[in-house]
Design an enzyme around this catalytic site. Structure first.
Site, mmCIF file in Angstrom:
data_model
loop_
_atom_site.group_PDB
_atom_site.id
_atom_site.type_symbol
_atom_site.label_atom_id
_atom_site.label_comp_id
_atom_site.label_asym_id
_atom_site.label_seq_id
_atom_site.Cartn_x
_atom_site.Cartn_y
_atom_site.Cartn_z
ATOM 1 N N GLU A 114 -2.281 7.373 -5.143
ATOM 2 C CA GLU A 114 -2.618 6.629 -6.354
ATOM 3 C C GLU A 114 -2.574 7.537 -7.580
ATOM 4 O OE1 GLU A 114 -3.568 2.928 -6.497
ATOM 5 O OE2 GLU A 114 -2.204 3.295 -4.858
ATOM 6 N N ARG B 18 0.846 -1.185 0.000
ATOM 7 C CA ARG B 18 0.000 0.000 0.000
ATOM 8 C C ARG B 18 0.887 1.242 0.000
ATOM 9 N NH1 ARG B 18 -3.418 -2.851 -1.439
ATOM 10 N NH2 ARG B 18 -5.565 -3.138 -0.669
ATOM 11 N N HIS C 63 -1.033 0.418 -9.834
ATOM 12 C CA HIS C 63 -1.710 -0.529 -8.945
ATOM 13 C C HIS C 63 -2.252 -1.699 -9.773
ATOM 14 C CE1 HIS C 63 -3.759 -0.713 -4.759
ATOM 15 N NE2 HIS C 63 -3.490 -1.928 -5.200
#
Length: 326
Positions: A268, A239, A288
């Site tokens: 992100e 993460r 991702h």
């Protein structure tokens, strides 16, 4: 029953027909599709009477949960569930479901792909050839043989174990930072249990696979990078919140690490503009995508929707994984 499928636009850009048809196995199910733009009040107005929410990235904090009075179950389109205030969910008797197994192979393969690409200088060579028209193997300087290198793995669950198994095929030695594995199991798997400092001092590659929680947010900081004696390749497919990105930039700029392979960032896709990690020959960033394959997407859609169907129809024993009590 009202079921809301919601996320950011780049997540919602997928075929939702399968999910909708699965959810409509519930009698009188109303499936609402909502693209989240960051407007929290509008989002709350959509979910305030919902029985269930399916999402991967929208923060479901205390305020959101307290105002979703009818909410019974949250289904996360991921294995991680740090987007949910679990204490508030418990308090309100909201079940939080996640995916237990759907992409272990893909993430482990992606991790190895990042390690191999950085260890062999592929991005550097590609730029030399395509942009500079330079054909010199030695222009990169020295490259290390993989066999005999040490890989420090933080987080030794299913994915960490799958990475270790793949890396061992290349002759890489595995150091593991994990509090939930016995020495007997470690010996059986051919890995060495290690504390943080030992890994920082001895690892040639460090890879993060920890499940994100409050105890490891901003885990990889400048203090940690300064301890990395062998200037390792740093991999993060866990993460983005595990890493202080300004500190990672400093580590790269000051040669504390030799490169980075990142499948996740703190913000992100929202943080690509003027990102200081971009345009570096020793940094590879993917969107991702480590989990992604045609097969994993099908499993992700199926399991996350089935979790809702099973829970709301009283078949709790069939739910893949329930985090909070119900």
């Amino acid at each position: 029953m009202k079921i809301v499928i919601s996320d950011y636009s780049y997540i919602m850009d997928r075929d939702l027909e399968y999910e909708i048809s699965t959810l409509k196995k519930i009698k009188d199910a109303e499936v609402v599709i909502y693209e989240y733009t960051g407007n929290k009040e509008e989002f709350i107005s959509v979910i305030e009477d919902a029985d269930s929410i399916i999402t991967a990235y929208i923060k479901l904090d205390k305020e959101v949960l307290s105002r979703a009075k009818n909410l019974k179950v949250i289904s996360i389109n991921a294995t991680g569930y740090n987007i949910v205030d679990l204490e508030e969910a418990k308090k309100r008797n909201i079940a939080v479901c996640a995916l237990d197994e759907y992409c272990t192979e893909e993430v482990a393969d992606h991790t190895m792909a990042l390690i191999l690409a950085l260890a062999r200088g592929l991005k550097y060579y590609e730029k030399e050839i395509e942009e500079k028209r330079v054909w010199k193997y030695y222009s990169i300087g020295s490259l290390k043989r993989l066999s005999g290198l040490k890989l420090g793995i933080f987080g030794f669950g299913k994915i960490g174990k799958a990475v270790a198994k793949r890396a061992q095929i290349f002759g890489i030695n595995i150091l593991v930072f994990n509090h939930h594995i016995s020495k007997e199991e470690a010996d059986k798997l051919g890995v060495k249990l290690s504390d943080e400092d030992f890994i920082y001092e001895n690892a040639d590659i460090i890879s993060n696979h920890m499940s994100q929680n409050s105890s490891n947010t901003d885990f990889f900081s400048i203090d940690k990078f300064k301890k990395m004696k062998r200037k390792p390749i740093f991999i993060n497919v866990g993460r983005g919140d595990a890493v202080i990105e300004d500190d990672l930039v400093y580590a790269l700029d000051n040669n504390l690490i030799s490169g980075a392979g990142l499948d996740v960032l703190k913000g992100e896709g929202k943080c690509l503009e003027n990102n200081k990690l971009l345009n570096r020959e020793n940094v590879i960033i993917t969107p991702h995508a480590a989990f992604y394959s045609e097969d994993s997407i099908k499993d992700l859609q199926r399991i996350s929707c089935e979790n809702v169907v099973y829970y709301l129809t009283g078949q709790v024993d069939k739910v893949c994984k329930i985090i909070t009590p119900y």
